[in-house]
Each structure stands twice: as C-alpha cells, then as structure tokens.
Design an enzyme around this catalytic site. Structure first.
Site, PDB file in Angstrom:
ATOM      1  N   ASN A  25       0.806   0.016   6.144  1.00  0.00           N
ATOM      2  CA  ASN A  25       1.475  -0.718   5.057  1.00  0.00           C
ATOM      3  C   ASN A  25       2.343  -1.766   5.711  1.00  0.00           C
ATOM      4  O   ASN A  25       3.110  -1.453   6.622  1.00  0.00           O
ATOM      5  CB  ASN A  25       2.327   0.216   4.196  1.00  0.00           C
ATOM      6  CG  ASN A  25       3.043  -0.530   3.078  1.00  0.00           C
ATOM      7  OD1 ASN A  25       2.615  -1.619   2.691  1.00  0.00           O
ATOM      8  ND2 ASN A  25       4.110   0.051   2.570  1.00  0.00           N
ATOM      9  N   GLY A  26       2.243  -2.994   5.238  1.00  0.00           N
ATOM     10  CA  GLY A  26       3.008  -4.082   5.817  1.00  0.00           C
ATOM     11  C   GLY A  26       2.125  -5.283   6.007  1.00  0.00           C
ATOM     12  O   GLY A  26       1.034  -5.351   5.437  1.00  0.00           O
ATOM     13  N   GLY A  55      -0.962   1.369  -5.224  1.00  0.00           N
ATOM     14  CA  GLY A  55      -2.264   0.743  -5.047  1.00  0.00           C
ATOM     15  C   GLY A  55      -3.368   1.550  -5.670  1.00  0.00           C
ATOM     16  O   GLY A  55      -3.388   2.774  -5.551  1.00  0.00           O
ATOM     17  N   CYS A  94       0.809  -1.210   0.000  1.00  0.00           N
ATOM     18  CA  CYS A  94       0.000   0.000   0.000  1.00  0.00           C
ATOM     19  C   CYS A  94       0.843   1.261   0.000  1.00  0.00           C
ATOM     20  O   CYS A  94       2.053   1.224   0.195  1.00  0.00           O
ATOM     21  CB  CYS A  94      -0.848   0.072   1.270  1.00  0.00           C
ATOM     22  SG  CYS A  94      -1.708  -1.427   1.647  1.00  0.00           S
ATOM     23  N   TYR A 131      11.970  -2.218  -7.526  1.00  0.00           N
ATOM     24  CA  TYR A 131      10.717  -2.025  -8.249  1.00  0.00           C
ATOM     25  C   TYR A 131       9.755  -0.979  -7.700  1.00  0.00           C
ATOM     26  O   TYR A 131       9.260  -0.131  -8.428  1.00  0.00           O
ATOM     27  CB  TYR A 131       9.985  -3.371  -8.357  1.00  0.00           C
ATOM     28  CG  TYR A 131       8.613  -3.237  -8.944  1.00  0.00           C
ATOM     29  CD1 TYR A 131       8.448  -3.048 -10.321  1.00  0.00           C
ATOM     30  CD2 TYR A 131       7.481  -3.251  -8.143  1.00  0.00           C
ATOM     31  CE1 TYR A 131       7.191  -2.882 -10.873  1.00  0.00           C
ATOM     32  CE2 TYR A 131       6.215  -3.090  -8.688  1.00  0.00           C
ATOM     33  CZ  TYR A 131       6.084  -2.909 -10.056  1.00  0.00           C
ATOM     34  OH  TYR A 131       4.848  -2.729 -10.584  1.00  0.00           O
TER      35      TYR A 131
END
Ligand code: 5GP
Ligand code: SF4
Ligand code: MG
Length: 471
Positions: A107-108, A33, A6, A252
């Site tokens: 996030n995670g 996202g 995210c 990336y």
C-alpha cells in the site's frame, strides 16, 4: 504506471492453515478496495496464489479457500481510479530471488518508479505488471545480496515514496513500514497468530489483540518456526524524511473502529466535529451527516451544539463507496441508488449537513439537493477537514482527478464553492482545528507527532518529481 489505495495483510499461524483467516480479515479491509483481491499462502513446499477482479467474496467463492494450504500467507484488496484495474496488476505481486519466488503486497506509491523501472528494464528485467510494487521485486532480484533479507534492505534503500508492505518469502513473513510512516500498518497477535495489517479492524475480526504499529523504517518478520523474529530498523533512506502519517486516514479512510498511532478513528472524527462546531456555530434545527463516512463527525457536531442528530440521509449498503468506481459515469449513476432522503426528518427545518471532505464536490451536491428535495428550509454545510487543494501522490490516488478538485478550481474562494454546491452557508474545518483533533485524541508523547497534510496544504514531505506533477 499504476497507483492505488489498498488494504493488505499477512498472517502466520503456529497451528492452523491461514486461508480462512486471511479471507475474513480481508473482508474487514474491503472499504480500502474492491476492484481486485488476492491471497497467496505457502505450505512449506509450495505457494498457493489466487487473485481475481472483484471483491473477496467473488474471488474466493466456492471451494477456493480450501485449496490455499499453509500456515503462512499474505492478502491484498486494491482499487485504482484509473482504467488500469486489470487482473495482471492485482496483488500480491510475484518476484524471484536466486530462482526462488516470493510475493509482495503493497500500500502506498513510489515516487521514483519510472527511473527505477527503466534501469531494471535496461538490465533485462521483464515486467509482468505496470505496478510500482513490481519495481521493488525487480530491485530485490538484481540486488546481488547473499540472502533475501539483505536483498530486501538493498531494494528499500533505492525506493522513494510511500510503502507499507507485507512480503512472503517461503516460510517467512515480513512487514515493512516506510521511513515516513505514511500508510497505516499495525501488528496484532493472539490465538497463535501473528498478523500485520493495514488496519486494526482486521485484528478484531480475528478475535486477536492489536499490539502496536510498525515503526518508521522498521522491518519485522515472523516465520513458521518463530512467532516473532527480532525487529530491525535498518533503513531510513533520507535523513531529512520526517515521520508523517497520513492525516486523511483519520478524516476518511480508516474504519471508525480502527486504531492507528494509538488513536481510534471514531474518537478523532468526533473531535473534528466538535472543533468544527466551535469554529463556526450556527442556529439550526437538525444535524444530518452524509453517511457513512461522516457519521462520527456528525455526532461531534451534535454533541458540541446540543442540536439533534438525524440520519435523514439514508445510504444503501448494497452499493460500494462511489469514489471507488473507476468510471465517472458509473459513479454518478450509482450515486442515485446509493443515497436517499427521509423527508419527514428535514421538512421545514434549518439543516446542517456534515461531511468529512469535499474532493470534487459530487457527493455534497447530491446530499444538498436531496435535503432540499426533502423540504429543508435552509441547508448549511460543515466539512470536517480543510479545503482539499492539492492531489495526493502518496497512495490515495487523487492526482488522477487533480483538475477536478473543486477547492483548487475556485482558488479557495468559499463563496464560489458555496454557490457551486448549492448551500446556504459553507464552512471547512481549519488546518489547525484538524491537527488539534488528531492531537487531542491522544495525551502522551504521541501528541508531538506531525502528520502529512499535503492535500490540504500542498506541502509534500517527500518531493514529487516534476514529471509526475505534470503527467
Ligand atoms: P467528492 O464527491 O467531493 O469527489 O468526494 C468527497 C466524498 O467522497 C466525501 O463524502 C468523502 O467521504 C469521500 N472521499 C473523499 N476522499 C476520498 C478518496 O480519496 N477516496 C474515496 N473512496 N472516497 C473519498
Ligand atoms: Fe494523506 Fe493527503 Fe498526505 Fe495523501 S497528501 S498522504 S491523502 S494527508
Ligand atoms: Mg462520504
């Protein structure tokens, strides 16, 4: 259970409402996202939440933003590669402490979700979502602590896995980095704003300055009254948990113009391309990166080799990142309209196709066949990361496709992979080379930093419970 990669942020302003700034900076995180988007603000008296499926422009169209009053708020963009991309799982997630609501953006990926979730359910917690984020909310609810901050600390001591968080508790905004610093989270300031965000690109869009990254185990807060409250590093749950930022962010995920751990993603990617070339040079006429994720590694290949870079593969920007799509069929269909070849740039030539990674092999196969359609004489593939052999359980979500990892399925046999993707030659950047690229991008004390590289090595710095591995 829902897991996802995210983008998220939080903004506190000394002067103006923040809904528009939240919206603008969520735009700069869209590459992280696009399945759902959410914003919640607080105006000193009440919260104003708005969440929906789809990108920020879909969710916050019309006059939605003007309804989101308040000088403090958090926002989130989410994707998951599962079918669980439903509105109920869209973030930020609401919780309650001493009958007062609060909101979390995460996030995670927690690794002990199931155990904690069961515990909370047994104590009577009614979960409204299937996210691991709501488990944090439940732990805060049950903490028994005298105030919110202590409740948060108690909750954080119980969770394992990776988490970068922003939390809005009325007029206070918290940012939290987990004990291994795995997911990116930085702070920016300017124009009376304090911003915590997944990527520094969010600060650029607001015209404010990147200040620093949030440190491992750090809780930092800002309130409507105070631009910055004293930061604390109150928890590192596991003494053996080492600092391990995700190296794949540099390969990336990060936008090339984002900076993390003092390293600009573009610079690291160029280094990766240069080192890759040194490890495996070849006589060729042209270098063609698979856009857009490989543009900078391609530049590195070209600068190091002196061979011209040609953008022979054209990517349409009206289609999102294919990998983000939850359904394979839709992915493949979108691939066709997403990439095309400019044949004049490759016709009769020995072409080096550069890409940042091969996960399932879908993208590189498509790129190779297009370059061949364009009339290339030979197609040599160079990948600026090592073989992707092991799924990520820390938030990138590839555990969902763990049976489709091409390198794993061929047990690392390069020749077999080369044949399957249809290349004339194939070379992956060595693990050492990848690490060196990240190290070389920085020349001070940060050099010693080690990164998580579990998807390339299978070395998980936070243990993964067996039931997750076999699920
Ligand atoms: P593949 O097509 O081999 O499954 O995935 C590799 C391609 O997708 C590469 O071109 C890379 O840029 C991109 N990619 C690699 N890993 C991920 C990921 O975890 N998520 C997303 N969205 N894209 C990825
Ligand atoms: Fe990043 Fe790979 Fe580690 Fe996941 S396993 S956190 S993608 S380096
Ligand atoms: Mg790509």
């Amino acid at each position: 259970m829902s897991k996802n990669m995210c983008g998220f942020l939080g903004i506190a302003s000394q002067e103006t409402d923040v809904a528009e700034d939240l919206y603008l900076s969520l735009w700069s995180l869209l590459h992280r996202g696009k399945e759902s988007s959410g914003i919640v603000t607080y105006d000193g008296a009440s919260y104003h939440p708005e969440k929906g499926m789809g990108t920020v422009e879909v969710v916050f169209g019309g006059d939605t933003l003007s309804r989101l009053k308040g000088r403090i708020g958090i926002g989130h963009v989410r994707y998951s590669t599962t079918g669980e991309s439903s509105l109920k799982n869209a973030q930020p997630i609401e919780g309650s402490f001493k009958s007062t609501p609060f909101w979390i953006a995460h996030n995670g990926n927690l690794t002990n979700t199931e155990t904690l979730r069961k515990e909370c359910e047994e104590r009577g917690y009614f979960f409204k979502t299937s996210t691991d984020t709501e488990v944090i909310a439940a732990l805060i609810y049950f903490s028994g602590a005298p105030n919110f901050e202590d409740a948060l600390k108690r909750a954080l001591r119980k969770i394992e896995g990776t988490y970068a968080l922003t939390i809005l508790s009325k007029d206070t905004l918290y940012a939290v980095q987990d004990e291994t610093g795995n997911r990116p989270l930085s702070m920016g300031q300017g124009r009376g704003l304090t911003v915590f965000a997944s990527e520094s690109a969010a600060f650029d869009v607001l015209g404010i300055k990147y200040v620093r990254d949030i440190k491992v185990g750090e809780i930092i807060a800002v309130s409507l009254e105070s631009p910055l409250l004293p930061s604390e590093i109150p928890f590192r749950n596991r003494k053996d948990a080492p600092e391990r930022p995700c190296i794949f962010e540099y390969v990336y995920f990060l936008r090339p113009d984002s900076k993390w751990y003092e390293r600009r993603a573009q610079v690291v990617r160029e280094h990766m391309g240069r080192i890759l070339w040194k490890e495996c040079p070849i006589e060729a006429d042209v270098i063609v990166p698979v856009p857009d994720s490989s543009n900078f590694m391609g530049a590195g290949l070209s600068k190091e080799s002196g061979i011209p870079l040609e953008m022979a593969l054209f990517r349409s920007h009206y289609v999102g990142r294919t990998f983000i799509e939850p359904v394979q069929a839709r992915r493949t269909k979108e691939m066709r309209i997403k990439l095309n070849i400019i044949p004049e740039l490759v016709q009769g030539k020995k072409v080096v196709v550069g890409d940042d990674s091969i996960v399932r092999g879908t993208s590189i196969k498509r790129a190779i066949s297009l370059v061949r359609e364009g009339g290339a004489k030979e197609v040599h593939v160079r990948i600026s990361s090592p073989q992707y052999i092991s799924p990520c359980y820390y938030g990138i979500d590839t555990y969902r496709v763990k049976n489709e990892l091409i390198a794993k399925n061929h047990a690392g046999n390069i020749e077999e992979i080369r044949k399957e993707i249809g290349a004339d030659s194939l070379y992956y950047l060595s693990l050492e080379g990848m690490k060196r690229a990240v190290t070389d991008a920085r020349d001070d004390e940060h050099r010693a930093l080690q990164f998580c590289d579990a998807c390339f090595t299978g070395n998980y710095h936070i243990p993964i419970p067996q039931e997750i591995i076999t699920s």
